[in-house]
Design a protein around this motif. Structure first.
Motif, PDB file in Angstrom:
ATOM      1  N   LEU A   1      -1.642  10.357   2.721  1.00  0.00           N
ATOM      2  CA  LEU A   1      -0.711   9.384   2.153  1.00  0.00           C
ATOM      3  C   LEU A   1      -0.995   9.214   0.667  1.00  0.00           C
ATOM      4  CD1 LEU A   1      -0.947   6.655   4.940  1.00  0.00           C
ATOM      5  CD2 LEU A   1       0.822   8.392   4.664  1.00  0.00           C
ATOM      6  N   SER A   2       0.049   8.909  -0.067  1.00  0.00           N
ATOM      7  CA  SER A   2      -0.137   8.596  -1.487  1.00  0.00           C
ATOM      8  C   SER A   2      -0.815   7.230  -1.579  1.00  0.00           C
ATOM      9  CB  SER A   2       1.213   8.580  -2.211  1.00  0.00           C
ATOM     10  OG  SER A   2       1.955   7.451  -1.788  1.00  0.00           O
ATOM     11  N   PRO A   3      -1.414   6.891  -2.711  1.00  0.00           N
ATOM     12  CA  PRO A   3      -2.059   5.575  -2.834  1.00  0.00           C
ATOM     13  C   PRO A   3      -1.107   4.422  -2.536  1.00  0.00           C
ATOM     14  CG  PRO A   3      -2.712   6.981  -4.650  1.00  0.00           C
ATOM     15  CD  PRO A   3      -1.654   7.723  -3.878  1.00  0.00           C
ATOM     16  N   LEU A   4       0.153   4.544  -2.945  1.00  0.00           N
ATOM     17  CA  LEU A   4       1.131   3.489  -2.681  1.00  0.00           C
ATOM     18  C   LEU A   4       1.406   3.361  -1.183  1.00  0.00           C
ATOM     19  CD1 LEU A   4       3.122   1.373  -3.737  1.00  0.00           C
ATOM     20  CD2 LEU A   4       4.816   3.192  -3.934  1.00  0.00           C
ATOM     21  N   GLU A   5       1.577   4.499  -0.498  1.00  0.00           N
ATOM     22  CA  GLU A   5       1.826   4.485   0.937  1.00  0.00           C
ATOM     23  C   GLU A   5       0.605   3.955   1.698  1.00  0.00           C
ATOM     24  OE1 GLU A   5       4.898   8.254   1.361  1.00  0.00           O
ATOM     25  OE2 GLU A   5       2.737   8.625   1.309  1.00  0.00           O
ATOM     26  N   GLN A   6      -0.596   4.313   1.238  1.00  0.00           N
ATOM     27  CA  GLN A   6      -1.812   3.845   1.885  1.00  0.00           C
ATOM     28  C   GLN A   6      -1.945   2.320   1.751  1.00  0.00           C
ATOM     29  OE1 GLN A   6      -5.363   5.678   0.423  1.00  0.00           O
ATOM     30  NE2 GLN A   6      -6.602   4.957   2.131  1.00  0.00           N
ATOM     31  N   ALA A   7      -1.689   1.785   0.554  1.00  0.00           N
ATOM     32  CA  ALA A   7      -1.764   0.333   0.345  1.00  0.00           C
ATOM     33  C   ALA A   7      -0.705  -0.390   1.182  1.00  0.00           C
ATOM     34  CB  ALA A   7      -1.570   0.004  -1.134  1.00  0.00           C
TER      35      ALA A   7
END
Length: 103
Positions: free
Chosen positions: A87-93
């Protein structure tokens, strides 16, 4: 059947290989394997038992070729499952915060 393994000729038969491997406990299979009876043996273990040579003296390919010609089922290296897409950092957050509440 005459097979050349580690530059030495061997007269191998299907029943002779089965008889040689009878009573031998299979080692854990990490790479290529040969199915003898209902057991999977590492190729190098089969080569060592059948030829009575050190495992460093022959290659996996030589033993695989001989076992295939004798009619044994040979399996390649087990493949690892594909890694899950990261996941991208945005998706992970977003996943860590949870789904938005519906009203």
């Amino acid at each position: 059947m005459r097979c050349v393994i580690a530059r030495f000729p061997f007269d191998l038969t299907h029943s002779g290989v089965v008889e040689s491997m009878k009573g031998i406990k299979p080692e854990p299979v990490i790479g290529e394997s040969v199915i003898i009876g209902r057991r999977a043996y590492p190729v190098k273990q089969v080569g060592q038992v059948v030829t009575r040579q050190d495992r460093r003296d022959f290659s996996v390919g030589e033993v695989l070729r001989a076992m295939t010609q004798l009619g044994f089922t040979c399996r390649g290296i087990p493949t690892a499952p594909a890694p899950a897409p990261s996941l991208s950092p945005l998706e992970q957050a977003s996943a860590m915060l949870g789904a938005p509440a519906t009203v």
